[in-house]
Design a protein around this motif. Structure first.
Motif, PDB file in Angstrom:
ATOM      1  N   GLN A 139     -25.723 -24.056  40.015  1.00  0.00           N
ATOM      2  CA  GLN A 139     -24.783 -22.995  39.661  1.00  0.00           C
ATOM      3  C   GLN A 139     -25.473 -21.633  39.661  1.00  0.00           C
ATOM      4  O   GLN A 139     -26.656 -21.529  39.435  1.00  0.00           O
ATOM      5  N   GLU A 140     -24.664 -20.604  39.911  1.00  0.00           N
ATOM      6  CA  GLU A 140     -25.158 -19.228  39.875  1.00  0.00           C
ATOM      7  C   GLU A 140     -24.279 -18.420  38.960  1.00  0.00           C
ATOM      8  O   GLU A 140     -23.063 -18.612  38.962  1.00  0.00           O
ATOM      9  N   PRO A 141     -24.798 -17.522  38.231  1.00  0.00           N
ATOM     10  CA  PRO A 141     -26.205 -17.319  37.878  1.00  0.00           C
ATOM     11  C   PRO A 141     -26.638 -18.315  36.810  1.00  0.00           C
ATOM     12  O   PRO A 141     -25.860 -19.170  36.399  1.00  0.00           O
ATOM     13  N   ALA A 142     -27.872 -18.160  36.339  1.00  0.00           N
ATOM     14  CA  ALA A 142     -28.353 -19.012  35.267  1.00  0.00           C
ATOM     15  C   ALA A 142     -27.469 -18.795  34.045  1.00  0.00           C
ATOM     16  O   ALA A 142     -27.040 -17.675  33.784  1.00  0.00           O
ATOM     17  N   PRO A 143     -27.177 -19.852  33.307  1.00  0.00           N
ATOM     18  CA  PRO A 143     -26.236 -19.740  32.198  1.00  0.00           C
ATOM     19  C   PRO A 143     -26.755 -18.986  30.974  1.00  0.00           C
ATOM     20  O   PRO A 143     -25.973 -18.634  30.109  1.00  0.00           O
ATOM     21  N   LYS A 176     -34.172 -19.657  39.067  1.00  0.00           N
ATOM     22  CA  LYS A 176     -34.667 -19.040  40.299  1.00  0.00           C
ATOM     23  C   LYS A 176     -35.674 -19.954  41.012  1.00  0.00           C
ATOM     24  O   LYS A 176     -35.608 -20.115  42.225  1.00  0.00           O
ATOM     25  N   HIS A 177     -36.576 -20.543  40.259  1.00  0.00           N
ATOM     26  CA  HIS A 177     -37.555 -21.450  40.875  1.00  0.00           C
ATOM     27  C   HIS A 177     -36.872 -22.672  41.489  1.00  0.00           C
ATOM     28  O   HIS A 177     -37.255 -23.128  42.568  1.00  0.00           O
ATOM     29  N   LEU A 209     -35.275 -25.453  46.522  1.00  0.00           N
ATOM     30  CA  LEU A 209     -34.284 -26.030  47.433  1.00  0.00           C
ATOM     31  C   LEU A 209     -34.173 -25.217  48.717  1.00  0.00           C
ATOM     32  O   LEU A 209     -34.136 -25.784  49.818  1.00  0.00           O
ATOM     33  N   ARG A 210     -34.129 -23.907  48.594  1.00  0.00           N
ATOM     34  CA  ARG A 210     -34.022 -23.034  49.776  1.00  0.00           C
ATOM     35  C   ARG A 210     -35.212 -23.230  50.707  1.00  0.00           C
ATOM     36  O   ARG A 210     -35.047 -23.364  51.928  1.00  0.00           O
ATOM     37  N   LEU A 211     -36.414 -23.272  50.164  1.00  0.00           N
ATOM     38  CA  LEU A 211     -37.614 -23.422  50.992  1.00  0.00           C
ATOM     39  C   LEU A 211     -37.656 -24.777  51.701  1.00  0.00           C
ATOM     40  O   LEU A 211     -38.068 -24.868  52.857  1.00  0.00           O
ATOM     41  N   ARG A 212     -37.218 -25.811  51.027  1.00  0.00           N
ATOM     42  CA  ARG A 212     -37.179 -27.128  51.687  1.00  0.00           C
ATOM     43  C   ARG A 212     -36.156 -27.141  52.815  1.00  0.00           C
ATOM     44  O   ARG A 212     -36.415 -27.688  53.884  1.00  0.00           O
ATOM     45  N   ARG A 255     -44.092 -25.972  41.254  1.00  0.00           N
ATOM     46  CA  ARG A 255     -45.072 -25.725  40.197  1.00  0.00           C
ATOM     47  C   ARG A 255     -44.609 -24.578  39.297  1.00  0.00           C
ATOM     48  O   ARG A 255     -44.755 -24.629  38.076  1.00  0.00           O
ATOM     49  N   GLY A 256     -44.022 -23.544  39.903  1.00  0.00           N
ATOM     50  CA  GLY A 256     -43.469 -22.438  39.117  1.00  0.00           C
ATOM     51  C   GLY A 256     -42.333 -22.910  38.227  1.00  0.00           C
ATOM     52  O   GLY A 256     -42.193 -22.460  37.087  1.00  0.00           O
ATOM     53  N   LEU A 257     -41.519 -23.809  38.741  1.00  0.00           N
ATOM     54  CA  LEU A 257     -40.429 -24.383  37.967  1.00  0.00           C
ATOM     55  C   LEU A 257     -40.978 -25.128  36.750  1.00  0.00           C
ATOM     56  O   LEU A 257     -40.489 -24.954  35.630  1.00  0.00           O
TER      57      LEU A 257
END
Length: 160
Positions: free
Chosen positions: A88-92, A101-102, A107-110, A144-146
């Motif tokens: 979901q967007e944005p973070a709740p 964001k992480h 997901l976007r990078l994969r 890792r950031g996540l």
């Protein structure tokens, strides 16, 4: 990839706790965080299953593009697209902005990595497979950031 998804899943699962004492009270930040993390559990379980599927389909570190690309195109990429649409967007809550964001970046990078592999095979451009590997490494960095962001949320909210 398998280890990354497992770490993400464990971190998210470990964060859930806390309840509102009165149903008429507005949800607390802790409740919002708990709900968000609870909603992410199926997605993270799906990511872990996808990584296991990839590991079974790609037994070695070096696999021919004519083997992996059809699998990416028909099995792996569609699942990632589905997972990305569930975020979901944005973070709740502001406390979850970095976590969210992480996760989106991961997901976007994969997906971008898989797109590069598909494009490289279709257009006969082996250099795109190097970019595929780089994009997967960037996705691992986002994971890792996540994990770090989740630890910060946990620490800041004194959940443990």
């Amino acid at each position: 990839m398998k280890k990354t998804a497992a770490v993400i899943c464990c971190c998210l699962w470990a964060l859930g706790c806390g309840e509102s004492t009165d149903e008429n009270d507005p949800p607390s930040t802790l409740d919002i965080v708990d709900d968000y993390l609870e909603d992410l559990k199926p997605l993270l379980q799906g990511l872990r299953a996808l990584d296991e599927d990839i590991a079974r389909a790609v037994p070695g570190a070096s696999v021919s593009s004519d083997v992996i690309v059809p699998l990416i195109e028909t099995r792996f990429r569609p699942k990632l697209i589905e997972f990305a649409s569930q975020v979901q967007e944005p973070a709740p809550a502001p406390e979850l902005t970095t976590v969210h964001k992480h996760l989106q970046d991961y997901l976007r990078l994969r997906i971008e990595a898989f797109d590069l592999a598909i494009q490289g095979a279709r257009q006969g451009q082996p250099e795109l497979f190097e970019q595929f590997a780089e994009r997967l490494a960037a996705a691992d960095e986002a994971a890792r950031g996540l994990r770090t962001a989740l630890e910060e949320v946990r620490h800041g909210m004194s959940i443990f």
